[in-house]
Design an enzyme around this catalytic site. Structure first.
Site, mmCIF file in Angstrom:
data_model
loop_
_atom_site.group_PDB
_atom_site.id
_atom_site.type_symbol
_atom_site.label_atom_id
_atom_site.label_comp_id
_atom_site.label_asym_id
_atom_site.label_seq_id
_atom_site.Cartn_x
_atom_site.Cartn_y
_atom_site.Cartn_z
ATOM 1 N N HIS A 23 15.040 24.606 29.924
ATOM 2 C CA HIS A 23 15.306 23.273 30.459
ATOM 3 C C HIS A 23 16.701 22.772 30.086
ATOM 4 O O HIS A 23 17.055 21.639 30.393
ATOM 5 C CB HIS A 23 14.235 22.281 29.996
ATOM 6 C CG HIS A 23 12.917 22.509 30.669
ATOM 7 N ND1 HIS A 23 12.756 22.404 32.023
ATOM 8 C CD2 HIS A 23 11.711 22.857 30.175
ATOM 9 C CE1 HIS A 23 11.501 22.666 32.342
ATOM 10 N NE2 HIS A 23 10.849 22.948 31.242
ATOM 11 N N TYR A 72 9.462 14.895 34.288
ATOM 12 C CA TYR A 72 10.447 14.610 33.231
ATOM 13 C C TYR A 72 11.812 14.555 33.892
ATOM 14 O O TYR A 72 12.056 15.215 34.912
ATOM 15 C CB TYR A 72 10.438 15.691 32.135
ATOM 16 C CG TYR A 72 10.749 17.072 32.635
ATOM 17 C CD1 TYR A 72 12.069 17.515 32.768
ATOM 18 C CD2 TYR A 72 9.738 17.945 32.999
ATOM 19 C CE1 TYR A 72 12.356 18.781 33.250
ATOM 20 C CE2 TYR A 72 10.017 19.216 33.477
ATOM 21 C CZ TYR A 72 11.325 19.627 33.604
ATOM 22 O OH TYR A 72 11.611 20.876 34.080
#
Length: 766
Positions: A702, A519
């Protein structure tokens, strides 16, 4: 005969985009610098495919984060909290949605179907206004055209976009995201009109949700969408691309009947039953079939003879002039180029094909189908296939016998979890709401340098051990200062949780530059499981014992579970996946028992990817969950009641497999919760009883954003409303390796403070 690539890796052969993104996020470079790196990568990719002879080259498969977020930007579907006021969406808004910022949390992130790639989940609401707010697809088409390369612009299809979305927080449960279909189609029409004006002759809509078990009204949405788009698409050839599984019969009937559609792409690697469907149900005359015979998700070289046979069989149904050779899905899920692997064993290397090699395979098959077979290329491929089948390195009789002996037992611990937790509490003496972290701590530049120099033999083993010991000591001391209850050693010796274990097992190979995007800027190097797997010696006992000797508090032994090692690897395709998983489980079982013998009282066996491997079709899910959960239980079935077994899961939808999670029989599970708007808690509100320890994450790791004590306390209170006090743990969503210490220290300080605050409140309420 024509050739096509569904999509291509975007990070670059040496992760050029990763470093450019991180430099931009750290304010060390400008937007223009980032855009230049991106443009150079796109140019290189297009020229490579054109040079290899690919006819249908994709554009708009490049992304600064992920293609679903790009579609959210294209549609102007920005959640109100980000303060976007219209106009072209820039990096500030785009990356705030992806990563959050100092004052706002990021949008939810989840797995892209059953892959280790992630996407940002769109948040939609009934009165949302959509507008054409990112012209990226058109800009990239024009960019390629300026290089003399005509491409197929790729868009996430409108129905799949909506089916992968979720209602925004606070929206009534009766709201259906599909009700917005008529609202987003005008934006798609604007994009199509601009692409036509720019000279595009083809357009590709990715509609991968067609392989799921869809209800009748969901299938009807595809019919409505493409009927509505038909006049706008007039003059263009339209490709609908599906991938990752067999397409169900009803979906096949729907997609082959869509108006205005000229071509349909199928994954014929993971969707082998689709071949039977094409033969039995027929294929509409006049339409192109894009045959995905080259695997876009694994790194084994294609069996060219077998693929050519499949293509010849399809010719009889489709017609020679309507058959296009393609990849099964985007090559995003493979490593970039085998030419960059200078240290891979020559024999193993001969069995592999990365993205650049798969492009060549696609074109070789297309040429062979057209009567221009490269005999030398096919002969070399056949020799490599034969070499792999006969290699003594692939098969290990003792490993196969040990795995076969597993049959007939379900490998459950002898005592139930409630009794085990009582025994563990007597030994560990933890407070209520015990605090812990998931495993990793920030990976500093200095730490990465030490590991890199050790691998390059620039420092001695003694120097390496000393440096890692100092890092562990620093992490242990920090956790004690923060007053965390169950500690971790921070994993400074590991670049990646799967790579570390794979490097120490037999039957697994590793690359130098085999990076795959997970990602954003996060890349992983999946291990290559080429043979039977075993553990020659202990892998973590040295570091865990060292860390435990530095503190009187419990120190977790940190392992990666067998299902996660399997699902985050490139797995051999010559035997069932469950057989490979059982072999890995036996190797991890040996490690668990060695850790226990060394005095480690808490052992975490991460199964972050258990949900990720769940088959997309419901009919196949029960069998997967049976062997996956069994594999986990194998790893710890032999430990004492007083040894506490933790597991960890993240960034997937776990509610639909909660009973399988319970069946894993772990003593404690820590699980991502905060980034997904506490969706996990709803399963307990609905009456599911969970008797083991559980730590739903209290903040998103994150994002650089630091949550306040009050915010974390509020999250814990929501958990206490549905979970018993004596089973609840307090921890972040996931490991901390991607964060920096100036973010980690205050976030953990606030987390511990919140736990203590609630302990005080709970004590006073008695």
């Amino acid at each position: 005969m024509a050739s096509h690539i569904v999509g291509y890796p975007r990070m670059g052969p040496k992760r050029e985009l990763k470093f450019a993104l991180e430099s931009f996020w750290d304010k060390k470079s400008s937007a223009e610098d980032l855009q230049k790196v991106a443009a150079d990568l796109r140019s290189s990719i297009w020229k490579q495919m054109a040079g290899a002879g690919i006819k249908y080259i994709p554009s708009n498969t490049f992304s600064y984060y992920d293609q679903v977020l790009d579609t959210t930007a294209m549609l102007g579907a920005v959640p109100p909290r980000y303060g976007w006021n219209g106009g072209e969406i820039g990096f500030d808004t785009y990356f705030s949605m992806a990563r959050g910022n100092a004052s706002l949390p990021a949008m939810e992130m989840t797995k892209w179907f059953d892959t280790n790639y992630h996407f940002i989940v769109p948040e939609l609401e009934p009165n949302m206004k959509f507008s054409y707010a990112s012209h990226k697809a058109v800009a990239e088409y024009k960019e390629a055209k300026a290089l003399g390369i005509d491409t197929i612009p790729v868009l996430v299809g409108p129905v799949s976009y909506l089916l992968m979305s979720k209602p925004a927080k606070g929206v009534d449960k009766s709201f259906s995201v599909l009700s917005l279909l008529a609202n987003i189609l005008p934006v798609y029409k604007e994009v199509v009109a601009e692409l036509k004006a720019a000279g595009a002759s083809w357009i590709q809509f990715d509609e991968p949700t067609l392989v799921l078990d869809l209800e009748a009204h969901q299938l009807q949405a595809f019919t409505h969408a493409y009927s509505d788009l038909e006049s706008s698409l007039s003059g263009l050839k339209v490709l609908i691309e599906t991938y990752f599984a067999d397409i169900p019969a009803e979906a096949y009937k729907t997609v082959t009947s869509l108006k205005g559609v000229s071509a349909i792409g199928f994954d014929l690697v993971r969707g082998t039953k689709t071949l039977d469907l094409i033969k039995s149900a027929g294929f509409p005359s006049g339409k192109f079939l894009f045959a995905g015979v080259v695997d876009g998700r694994n790194i084994w070289s294609n069996d060219l003879a077998a693929s050519l046979s499949t293509l010849h069989a399809l010719e009889g149904t489709v017609g020679k002039d309507k058959l296009v050779v393609s990849t099964s899905c985007s090559l995003l899920h493979t490593a970039v180029d085998l030419a960059n692997e200078t240290k891979l064993d020559d024999e193993i290397k001969s069995w592999l094909a990365f993205a650049a090699q798969k492009v060549v395979e696609v074109n070789a098959l297309a040429k062979a189908l057209a009567g221009h077979k490269d005999e030398a290329f096919f002969s070399g491929n056949a020799a490599a296939q034969a070499s792999r089948k006969s290699s003594s390195r692939v098969n290990n009789a003792s490993v196969q016998e040990a795995a076969a002996a597993l049959r007939g037992s379900d490998h459950r611990r002898a005592t139930n979890v409630s009794a085990r937790l009582d025994a563990q509490q007597k030994k560990l003496n933890l407070p209520i709401l015990p605090t812990t972290t998931i495993g990793s701590f920030p990976q500093t530049i200095e730490l990465r340098r030490v590991r890199r120099e050790y691998k390059a033999n620039k420092i001695s083993e003694d120097e390496y051990v000393k440096a890692i010991k100092e890092e562990i000591s620093k992490v242990v001391k920090l956790q004690e200062e923060l007053d965390i209850d169950v500690l971790v050693h921070g994993e400074p010796e590991r670049n990646d949780m799967v790579e570390y274990f794979g490097e120490q097992m037999q039957g697994i190979a590793f690359t130098v530059n085999g990076w795959v995007q997970s990602y954003g800027s996060r890349c992983v190097k999946p291990p290559i499981i080429y043979g039977d797997v075993s553990r020659p010696k202990a892998m973590t006992v040295f570091w865990s014992s060292m860390a435990q000797s530095m503190t009187s508090r419990p120190m977790k032994g940190m392992l990666t579970g067998p299902v996660t090692i399997l699902n985050w690897s490139f797995v051999r395709n010559d035997q069932p996946r469950f057989e490979t998983c059982y072999q890995i489980a036996l190797a991890i079982k040996d490690e668990v028992e060695d850790l226990e013998a060394a005095g480690i009282q808490v052992i975490q066996i991460d199964e972050a990817a258990l949900r990720e491997g769940l088959p997309l079709r419901k009919s196949e899910q029960a069998f997967y969950l049976e062997w996956a959960v069994h594999s986990f239980r194998i790893t710890n079935c032999g430990v004492k009641d007083t040894t506490q077994i933790h597991t960890h899961m993240c960034y997937s939808n776990f509610n639909d497999i909660i009973h399988s999670i319970i069946d894993m029989d772990a003593d404690v599970i820590t699980i991502e919760n905060s980034r997904s708007d506490e969706k996990l808690l709803s399963v307990f509100r609905d009456g599911v009883k969970y008797g083991a320890g559980i730590g739903p994450g209290v903040y998103d790791i994150h994002s650089p954003r630091i949550p306040s004590t009050e915010e974390i306390a509020d999250r814990i209170n929501k958990m206490l409303a549905v979970l018993e006090t004596n089973i609840l743990w307090v921890n972040p969503d996931c490991g901390l390796k991607t964060r920096k210490y100036p973010e980690v220290k205050p976030a953990l300080t606030n987390m511990v403070a919140a736990a203590k605050l609630l302990r005080t409140e709970l004590a006073s309420a008695k």
